[in-house]
Each structure stands twice: as C-alpha cells, then as structure tokens.
Write a protein that holds these residues in place. Structure first.
Motif, PDB file in Angstrom:
ATOM      1  N   MET A   1       0.840  -1.012  -0.002  1.00  0.00           N
ATOM      2  CA  MET A   1       0.100   0.143  -0.065  1.00  0.00           C
ATOM      3  C   MET A   1       0.882   1.379  -0.098  1.00  0.00           C
ATOM      4  SD  MET A   1      -2.893   0.680  -0.348  1.00  0.00           S
ATOM      5  CE  MET A   1      -4.485   1.472   0.423  1.00  0.00           C
ATOM      6  N   GLU A   2       1.927   1.068   0.783  1.00  0.00           N
ATOM      7  CA  GLU A   2       2.992   2.302   0.923  1.00  0.00           C
ATOM      8  C   GLU A   2       3.279   2.629  -0.421  1.00  0.00           C
ATOM      9  OE1 GLU A   2       4.341   5.658   2.327  1.00  0.00           O
ATOM     10  OE2 GLU A   2       3.158   4.213   3.327  1.00  0.00           O
ATOM     11  N   THR A   3       3.670   1.522  -1.378  1.00  0.00           N
ATOM     12  CA  THR A   3       4.342   1.827  -2.544  1.00  0.00           C
ATOM     13  C   THR A   3       3.424   2.554  -3.496  1.00  0.00           C
ATOM     14  OG1 THR A   3       5.696  -0.326  -2.304  1.00  0.00           O
ATOM     15  CG2 THR A   3       5.338   0.512  -4.371  1.00  0.00           C
ATOM     16  N   ILE A   4       1.993   2.146  -3.580  1.00  0.00           N
ATOM     17  CA  ILE A   4       1.097   2.826  -4.343  1.00  0.00           C
ATOM     18  C   ILE A   4       0.991   4.406  -3.945  1.00  0.00           C
ATOM     19  CG2 ILE A   4      -1.354   2.994  -4.920  1.00  0.00           C
ATOM     20  CD1 ILE A   4      -1.313  -0.127  -4.743  1.00  0.00           C
ATOM     21  N   LYS A   5       1.207   4.485  -2.689  1.00  0.00           N
ATOM     22  CA  LYS A   5       0.943   6.188  -2.362  1.00  0.00           C
ATOM     23  C   LYS A   5       2.142   6.696  -2.788  1.00  0.00           C
ATOM     24  CE  LYS A   5      -1.767   5.345   1.862  1.00  0.00           C
ATOM     25  NZ  LYS A   5      -1.719   5.539   3.466  1.00  0.00           N
ATOM     26  N   THR A   6       3.212   5.981  -2.912  1.00  0.00           N
ATOM     27  CA  THR A   6       4.436   6.649  -3.271  1.00  0.00           C
ATOM     28  C   THR A   6       4.297   6.963  -4.418  1.00  0.00           C
ATOM     29  OG1 THR A   6       5.687   5.492  -1.352  1.00  0.00           O
ATOM     30  CG2 THR A   6       7.234   6.640  -3.344  1.00  0.00           C
ATOM     31  N   LEU A   7       3.770   6.259  -5.580  1.00  0.00           N
ATOM     32  CA  LEU A   7       3.908   6.232  -6.912  1.00  0.00           C
ATOM     33  C   LEU A   7       2.731   7.235  -7.239  1.00  0.00           C
ATOM     34  CD1 LEU A   7       3.921   2.574  -8.011  1.00  0.00           C
ATOM     35  CD2 LEU A   7       5.557   4.278  -8.437  1.00  0.00           C
ATOM     36  N   ASN A   8       1.627   7.523  -6.453  1.00  0.00           N
ATOM     37  CA  ASN A   8       0.586   8.441  -6.724  1.00  0.00           C
ATOM     38  C   ASN A   8       1.304   9.855  -6.247  1.00  0.00           C
ATOM     39  OD1 ASN A   8      -1.461   6.957  -7.576  1.00  0.00           O
ATOM     40  ND2 ASN A   8      -2.181   6.486  -5.463  1.00  0.00           N
ATOM     41  N   LYS A   9       1.871   9.875  -5.386  1.00  0.00           N
ATOM     42  CA  LYS A   9       2.550  11.244  -4.945  1.00  0.00           C
ATOM     43  C   LYS A   9       3.533  11.619  -6.102  1.00  0.00           C
ATOM     44  CE  LYS A   9       2.288  11.049   0.131  1.00  0.00           C
ATOM     45  NZ  LYS A   9       2.703  10.907   1.333  1.00  0.00           N
ATOM     46  N   TRP A  10       4.357  10.647  -6.684  1.00  0.00           N
ATOM     47  CA  TRP A  10       5.283  11.011  -7.649  1.00  0.00           C
ATOM     48  C   TRP A  10       4.351  11.460  -8.804  1.00  0.00           C
ATOM     49  CZ3 TRP A  10       6.060   8.858 -12.595  1.00  0.00           C
ATOM     50  CH2 TRP A  10       7.484   9.538 -13.198  1.00  0.00           C
ATOM     51  N   ALA A  11       3.543  10.717  -9.306  1.00  0.00           N
ATOM     52  CA  ALA A  11       2.839  10.798 -10.512  1.00  0.00           C
ATOM     53  C   ALA A  11       2.128  12.223 -10.466  1.00  0.00           C
ATOM     54  CB  ALA A  11       1.836   9.722 -10.804  1.00  0.00           C
ATOM     55  N   ASN A  12       1.634  12.742  -9.225  1.00  0.00           N
ATOM     56  CA  ASN A  12       0.818  14.010  -9.110  1.00  0.00           C
ATOM     57  C   ASN A  12       1.855  15.046  -8.959  1.00  0.00           C
ATOM     58  OD1 ASN A  12      -1.656  12.753  -8.924  1.00  0.00           O
ATOM     59  ND2 ASN A  12      -1.522  12.761  -6.489  1.00  0.00           N
ATOM     60  N   ARG A  13       3.113  14.998  -8.995  1.00  0.00           N
ATOM     61  CA  ARG A  13       3.973  15.933  -9.008  1.00  0.00           C
ATOM     62  C   ARG A  13       4.682  16.074 -10.257  1.00  0.00           C
ATOM     63  NH1 ARG A  13       6.240  13.955  -4.249  1.00  0.00           N
ATOM     64  NH2 ARG A  13       7.843  13.012  -5.372  1.00  0.00           N
ATOM     65  N   HIS A  14       4.414  15.025 -11.193  1.00  0.00           N
ATOM     66  CA  HIS A  14       5.041  14.934 -12.472  1.00  0.00           C
ATOM     67  C   HIS A  14       3.893  14.942 -13.431  1.00  0.00           C
ATOM     68  CE1 HIS A  14       8.690  14.013  -9.848  1.00  0.00           C
ATOM     69  NE2 HIS A  14       9.265  14.955 -10.515  1.00  0.00           N
ATOM     70  N   THR A  15       2.733  15.283 -13.288  1.00  0.00           N
ATOM     71  CA  THR A  15       1.875  14.967 -13.994  1.00  0.00           C
ATOM     72  C   THR A  15       1.654  16.043 -15.358  1.00  0.00           C
ATOM     73  OG1 THR A  15      -0.692  14.668 -14.315  1.00  0.00           O
ATOM     74  CG2 THR A  15      -0.165  16.366 -12.870  1.00  0.00           C
ATOM     75  N   TYR A  16       1.571  15.757 -16.485  1.00  0.00           N
ATOM     76  CA  TYR A  16       1.351  16.448 -17.554  1.00  0.00           C
ATOM     77  C   TYR A  16      -0.021  16.504 -18.369  1.00  0.00           C
ATOM     78  CZ  TYR A  16       6.189  16.878 -16.466  1.00  0.00           C
ATOM     79  OH  TYR A  16       7.322  16.933 -15.612  1.00  0.00           O
ATOM     80  N   PHE A  17      -0.553  17.635 -18.949  1.00  0.00           N
ATOM     81  CA  PHE A  17      -1.855  17.465 -19.585  1.00  0.00           C
ATOM     82  C   PHE A  17      -1.522  16.307 -20.870  1.00  0.00           C
ATOM     83  CE2 PHE A  17      -5.008  18.746 -22.389  1.00  0.00           C
ATOM     84  CZ  PHE A  17      -5.969  18.460 -21.626  1.00  0.00           C
ATOM     85  N   PRO A  18      -0.454  16.236 -21.666  1.00  0.00           N
ATOM     86  CA  PRO A  18      -0.284  15.468 -22.628  1.00  0.00           C
ATOM     87  C   PRO A  18      -0.569  13.837 -22.239  1.00  0.00           C
ATOM     88  CG  PRO A  18       0.916  17.116 -22.998  1.00  0.00           C
ATOM     89  CD  PRO A  18       0.571  17.178 -21.854  1.00  0.00           C
ATOM     90  N   ILE A  19       0.048  13.509 -21.013  1.00  0.00           N
ATOM     91  CA  ILE A  19       0.183  12.328 -20.471  1.00  0.00           C
ATOM     92  C   ILE A  19      -1.370  11.559 -20.082  1.00  0.00           C
ATOM     93  CG2 ILE A  19       0.541  10.718 -18.439  1.00  0.00           C
ATOM     94  CD1 ILE A  19       3.326  12.157 -18.645  1.00  0.00           C
ATOM     95  N   ASP A  20      -2.318  12.917 -19.685  1.00  0.00           N
ATOM     96  CA  ASP A  20      -3.512  12.485 -19.378  1.00  0.00           C
ATOM     97  C   ASP A  20      -4.373  12.273 -20.774  1.00  0.00           C
ATOM     98  OD1 ASP A  20      -3.471  12.529 -16.707  1.00  0.00           O
ATOM     99  OD2 ASP A  20      -3.662  14.741 -16.857  1.00  0.00           O
ATOM    100  N   LEU A  21      -3.955  12.967 -21.829  1.00  0.00           N
ATOM    101  CA  LEU A  21      -4.676  12.915 -23.081  1.00  0.00           C
ATOM    102  C   LEU A  21      -4.209  11.326 -23.622  1.00  0.00           C
ATOM    103  CD1 LEU A  21      -4.130  16.048 -24.945  1.00  0.00           C
ATOM    104  CD2 LEU A  21      -6.232  15.012 -23.857  1.00  0.00           C
ATOM    105  N   ILE A  22      -3.248  11.144 -23.374  1.00  0.00           N
ATOM    106  CA  ILE A  22      -2.805   9.401 -23.727  1.00  0.00           C
ATOM    107  C   ILE A  22      -3.643   8.330 -23.119  1.00  0.00           C
ATOM    108  CG2 ILE A  22      -1.013   7.917 -23.795  1.00  0.00           C
ATOM    109  CD1 ILE A  22       1.071  10.324 -24.361  1.00  0.00           C
ATOM    110  N   ARG A  23      -3.906   8.618 -21.750  1.00  0.00           N
ATOM    111  CA  ARG A  23      -4.794   7.935 -20.897  1.00  0.00           C
ATOM    112  C   ARG A  23      -5.801   7.877 -21.490  1.00  0.00           C
ATOM    113  NH1 ARG A  23      -8.135   9.354 -17.335  1.00  0.00           N
ATOM    114  NH2 ARG A  23      -7.151  11.467 -16.902  1.00  0.00           N
ATOM    115  N   VAL A  24      -6.643   8.995 -21.717  1.00  0.00           N
ATOM    116  CA  VAL A  24      -7.871   9.064 -22.426  1.00  0.00           C
ATOM    117  C   VAL A  24      -7.991   8.376 -23.625  1.00  0.00           C
ATOM    118  CG1 VAL A  24      -9.652  10.822 -23.192  1.00  0.00           C
ATOM    119  CG2 VAL A  24      -8.501  11.085 -21.037  1.00  0.00           C
ATOM    120  N   ALA A  25      -6.982   8.523 -24.635  1.00  0.00           N
ATOM    121  CA  ALA A  25      -6.963   8.042 -25.932  1.00  0.00           C
ATOM    122  C   ALA A  25      -6.987   6.440 -25.606  1.00  0.00           C
ATOM    123  CB  ALA A  25      -5.826   8.612 -26.682  1.00  0.00           C
ATOM    124  N   LEU A  26      -6.218   6.098 -24.711  1.00  0.00           N
ATOM    125  CA  LEU A  26      -5.823   4.310 -24.352  1.00  0.00           C
ATOM    126  C   LEU A  26      -7.474   4.031 -23.824  1.00  0.00           C
ATOM    127  CD1 LEU A  26      -4.447   2.008 -24.028  1.00  0.00           C
ATOM    128  CD2 LEU A  26      -4.027   2.685 -21.557  1.00  0.00           C
TER     129      LEU A  26
END
Length: 140
Positions: free
Chosen positions: A1-26
């Motif tokens: 569970m701690e690993t998922i929280k760490t990954l979420n914090k890292w992803a939220n600090r390094h989030t970019y709109f084009p990556i979200d568009l790729i997720r939506v396209a996927l």
C-alpha cells in the motif's frame, strides 16, 4: 500500500496534460475495441481458433469484451486505472502470443505491443491529476 501511495505522490508531482490525453485515448481505444469485438464476435472466435481445444478458451472469449468495454470506460475517466489495466494485461499478452501461435498479422502485433507498453506505463504512473481518482481523493 505504501508503494502505491509513493507512486501516486510522484505521479501527481510530475503530471502533464499530454499524458492525461494519452490515458484518455487509451481508454477510448480499449472501449472501441470492446465494441468491435462485441459486434464482430465471429472475428474474435476466429482469432481463438488455435486455442479452441484448450480448457477455458470460451471463458477467455467472454472475458475479453466486458474487460475492454468496462476497463476502457474506467481508464478514460481515470477511475480505478491501475485495477482496470491489470484486467487488460492478460488480454494484451494473449494478443501478442496469438500472433506467434496463429496467423501472423504484423499490424495487429505492433498495435498490441504498443498498447501493452502504454498500459505498463499507466500501471506504474497511475491516472494523474486530471482524473476522477484524483478528484475523489481531494474531496476527503
């Protein structure tokens, strides 16, 4: 569970709109692929021809359509993204394997490999800031 929280914090600090568009396209791609398999079920049965004598092949055929359909919607909106991608991984690995066991179709193989890599990325990255996961987490 701690690993998922760490990954979420890292992803939220390094989030970019084009990556979200790729997720939506996927998500949209997987949803449309599920619709395609639903409307052309004979094509899906033809893909499973090399595995027709194996146990569970009929179960696999009935797993693919709902997994793509529901998983695509969830990935599109960024809700339970990692769980949805975990449900997609066996299908995508099977799509790569079918090209080597059955008739080789290079365009389908490339599409399956690219989708598999993108799913692997989002399995680690998560859904990002522009998602329902992030929205519900901030409502607490």
């Amino acid at each position: 569970m701690e690993t998922i929280k760490t990954l979420n914090k890292w992803a939220n600090r390094h989030t970019y709109f084009p990556i979200d568009l790729i997720r939506v396209a996927l998500g949209a791609f997987l949803f449309l692929k599920g619709l395609d398999f639903m409307t052309h079920s004979e094509m899906l049965a033809q893909l499973f021809k090399p595995f027709q004598n194996m146990a569970g092949s009929m179960i696999a055929i009935h797993y693919i359509v709902p997994a793509h359909f529901i998983g695509g919607i969830l990935i599109f909106f960024g809700l339970l993204t990692r769980w949805s991608i975990l449900a997609q991984l066996p299908i995508l690995i099977g799509a790569v394997v079918i090209n080597f066991v059955g008739e080789m179709n290079s365009s389908n193989l490339i599409l399956a490999i690219i989708t598999l890599f993108i799913c692997g990325f989002f399995l680690v990255y998560g859904s990002g800031k522009n998602s329902l996961d992030y929205y519900f987490k901030m409502q607490k």
